[in-house]
Design an enzyme around this catalytic site. Sequence first.
Site, short mmCIF file in Angstrom:
data_model
loop_
_atom_site.label_atom_id
_atom_site.label_comp_id
_atom_site.label_asym_id
_atom_site.label_seq_id
_atom_site.Cartn_x
_atom_site.Cartn_y
_atom_site.Cartn_z
N ARG A 134 0.84 -1.19 0.00
CA ARG A 134 0.00 0.00 0.00
C ARG A 134 0.87 1.25 0.00
NH1 ARG A 134 -4.38 0.68 4.73
NH2 ARG A 134 -2.46 0.72 5.94
N THR A 191 -0.90 7.57 -1.06
CA THR A 191 -2.22 7.46 -1.70
C THR A 191 -3.09 6.38 -1.07
OG1 THR A 191 -1.48 5.82 -3.32
CG2 THR A 191 -1.15 8.15 -3.88
N ASP A 226 -0.26 -3.39 12.88
CA ASP A 226 0.11 -3.89 11.55
C ASP A 226 0.37 -5.39 11.67
OD1 ASP A 226 2.07 -4.75 9.41
OD2 ASP A 226 1.65 -2.71 8.74
N ASP A 272 3.90 -6.64 10.53
CA ASP A 272 4.96 -6.29 11.46
C ASP A 272 4.92 -7.15 12.71
OD1 ASP A 272 6.02 -4.35 9.85
OD2 ASP A 272 5.01 -2.68 10.84
#
Length: 207
Positions: A102, A106, A198, A201
Site C-alpha cells: 500500500r 495514496t 500492523d 509487522d
Amino acid sequence: MVTVVSHPLVQHKLSLMRDTQTGVKEFRELASEVSLLLAYEAMRDLEIGPVRLSTPLETAEFPMLSGKKLALVAILRAGLIMTDAIVTLVPAAKVGHIGLYRDPQTLKPVAYYNKLPADIAERRVFLTDPMLATGGSASAAIQFLKDAGAQSIKLMSILAAPEGVAVIEKEHPDVEIVVAAIDRELNDHGYIVPGLGDAGDRIYGTK
C-alpha cells in the site's frame, strides 16, 4: 456476503492478538490458529460425494471431498501465515501468491509479484489477507484472480474495517468475505481501529 465467525475460541484468540503484550511467537501461533478456525467455516460448503472404502470390518460408502479442487492464494506478505496454516487442512490444495503493498501517500495498492497455479480457473480459490482495511489491496488481488480465470473466490481475513468490506461488496459482490470481526473504522492513516496494529509487522517482528 459477509460471514463473521463469532465462535468463542475465535474471539478469545483474536483478543489475545489485539493485546500489545502479545509477543511475536504467540502472535504467529494465534494467527495460525484463527486461520484454521476461519477456514473451517469458509470451507463449510465444499462438495462431498460417496466413495467406497474398506474399513477393518466391512466395505461401505463414506463421504469424501469431491467437486472442484482448491487453491490457497496469499496476499504477500502477511497472508502467508494464513495459507501456511490452512494448507495443513487441505494439503492437496495448490498455493499462489500475489504481492501488493500500500502506497503510504495514496493508500492505493501497488503490485510487485503475481504467481498463481496454471489451472486457477478450475479451482475454488481462498484468498488470504489478515487485515481487510481500505479494501484496495484485496480488491486488486481479486481482480488479478478474475483476470487469470478464477470464478469461485472467497476472501478470508482475520480483521476487517467497515470501509474495506464496503469496497469488496461494491466492486466484487460475488465474493464472500469470511472474517473473525469487523472493527469500528479506519483512522487517518488507513489502520483498523481499535484493531491489532500492523499484522505483518507483528507476525514477522518488524514493528
